[in-house]
Design a protein around this motif. Sequence first.
Motif, mmCIF file in Angstrom:
data_model
loop_
_atom_site.group_PDB
_atom_site.id
_atom_site.type_symbol
_atom_site.label_atom_id
_atom_site.label_comp_id
_atom_site.label_asym_id
_atom_site.label_seq_id
_atom_site.Cartn_x
_atom_site.Cartn_y
_atom_site.Cartn_z
ATOM 1 N N LEU A 1 -3.287 5.797 -11.077
ATOM 2 C CA LEU A 1 -3.614 7.176 -11.448
ATOM 3 C C LEU A 1 -4.492 7.106 -12.688
ATOM 4 C CD1 LEU A 1 0.020 8.077 -11.039
ATOM 5 C CD2 LEU A 1 -1.690 9.502 -9.986
ATOM 6 N N ARG A 2 -5.626 7.798 -12.658
ATOM 7 C CA ARG A 2 -6.537 7.834 -13.812
ATOM 8 C C ARG A 2 -6.858 9.280 -14.133
ATOM 9 N NH1 ARG A 2 -9.188 3.771 -10.717
ATOM 10 N NH2 ARG A 2 -8.807 1.737 -11.614
ATOM 11 N N THR B 1 -8.981 11.740 -9.202
ATOM 12 C CA THR B 1 -8.422 11.401 -7.904
ATOM 13 C C THR B 1 -7.321 10.378 -8.077
ATOM 14 O OG1 THR B 1 -10.012 9.645 -7.528
ATOM 15 C CG2 THR B 1 -10.569 11.816 -6.646
ATOM 16 N N LEU B 2 -6.477 10.303 -7.089
ATOM 17 C CA LEU B 2 -5.417 9.308 -7.018
ATOM 18 C C LEU B 2 -5.809 8.348 -5.915
ATOM 19 C CD1 LEU B 2 -2.497 8.231 -7.380
ATOM 20 C CD2 LEU B 2 -1.797 9.994 -5.780
ATOM 21 N N ALA B 3 -5.943 7.078 -6.212
ATOM 22 C CA ALA B 3 -6.355 6.096 -5.208
ATOM 23 C C ALA B 3 -5.130 5.357 -4.693
ATOM 24 C CB ALA B 3 -7.349 5.117 -5.805
ATOM 25 N N VAL B 4 -4.922 5.388 -3.384
ATOM 26 C CA VAL B 4 -3.788 4.712 -2.756
ATOM 27 C C VAL B 4 -4.327 3.807 -1.657
ATOM 28 C CG1 VAL B 4 -1.605 5.028 -1.539
ATOM 29 C CG2 VAL B 4 -2.359 6.754 -3.170
ATOM 30 N N ARG C 1 5.928 12.768 -9.439
ATOM 31 C CA ARG C 1 6.646 12.209 -10.591
ATOM 32 C C ARG C 1 5.708 11.333 -11.423
ATOM 33 N NH1 ARG C 1 9.228 7.835 -12.442
ATOM 34 N NH2 ARG C 1 8.731 6.510 -10.674
ATOM 35 N N LEU C 2 4.915 10.495 -10.764
ATOM 36 C CA LEU C 2 3.969 9.634 -11.463
ATOM 37 C C LEU C 2 2.898 10.466 -12.178
ATOM 38 C CD1 LEU C 2 3.532 6.814 -8.796
ATOM 39 C CD2 LEU C 2 4.847 6.698 -10.932
ATOM 40 N N ALA C 3 2.402 11.518 -11.512
ATOM 41 C CA ALA C 3 1.395 12.390 -12.134
ATOM 42 C C ALA C 3 1.973 13.082 -13.367
ATOM 43 C CB ALA C 3 0.888 13.418 -11.128
#
Length: 154
Positions: free
Chosen positions: A37-38, A43-46, A13-15
């Motif tokens: 998210l960038r 990549t998605l950093a969590v 959903r965020l993407a």
Amino acid sequence: MSDFPIAPEELRRLARLVEQHDLAELRYEEGSLRVTLRTTVPTLAVPVAGATVAAPLPLTAAPVAAGATATAAAPTGTPIEAPIMGVFYRSPAPGAPSFVEVGDTVEKDQPIGMIEAMKVFSEVLADHAGRVVAIPAENGKLVQPGDPLVLLES
């Protein structure tokens, strides 16, 4: 229940929000969970217990029109840079004339655009005088601090 701190559906959903609104970055916080998210980094950093888990983000590429070249000579000039992150607007209101156009002469401290951040509009003033040779920032698009908004030639 998984050990992963955020549900995969929520990540998707965020993407989708990033993609739908053409965002360069989206930050999401809920309790101790922080997700960034960038689109500039695929990549998605969590953060997970002091470590960072990276997962690929879907990126889309804009097609190049038939007969168009992928590279062009970049205009040269001294940039007036975005002072803050926000949405850049070339005119003070929808339908109003732009603050500046290519070819215009700009004086120091003259408004060249506006940036909206958190529903607050701030004028961007020229930090030097010159003739506008290019306007690389797109109207209605997100800009980051340091992004060139207008290029001036002395």
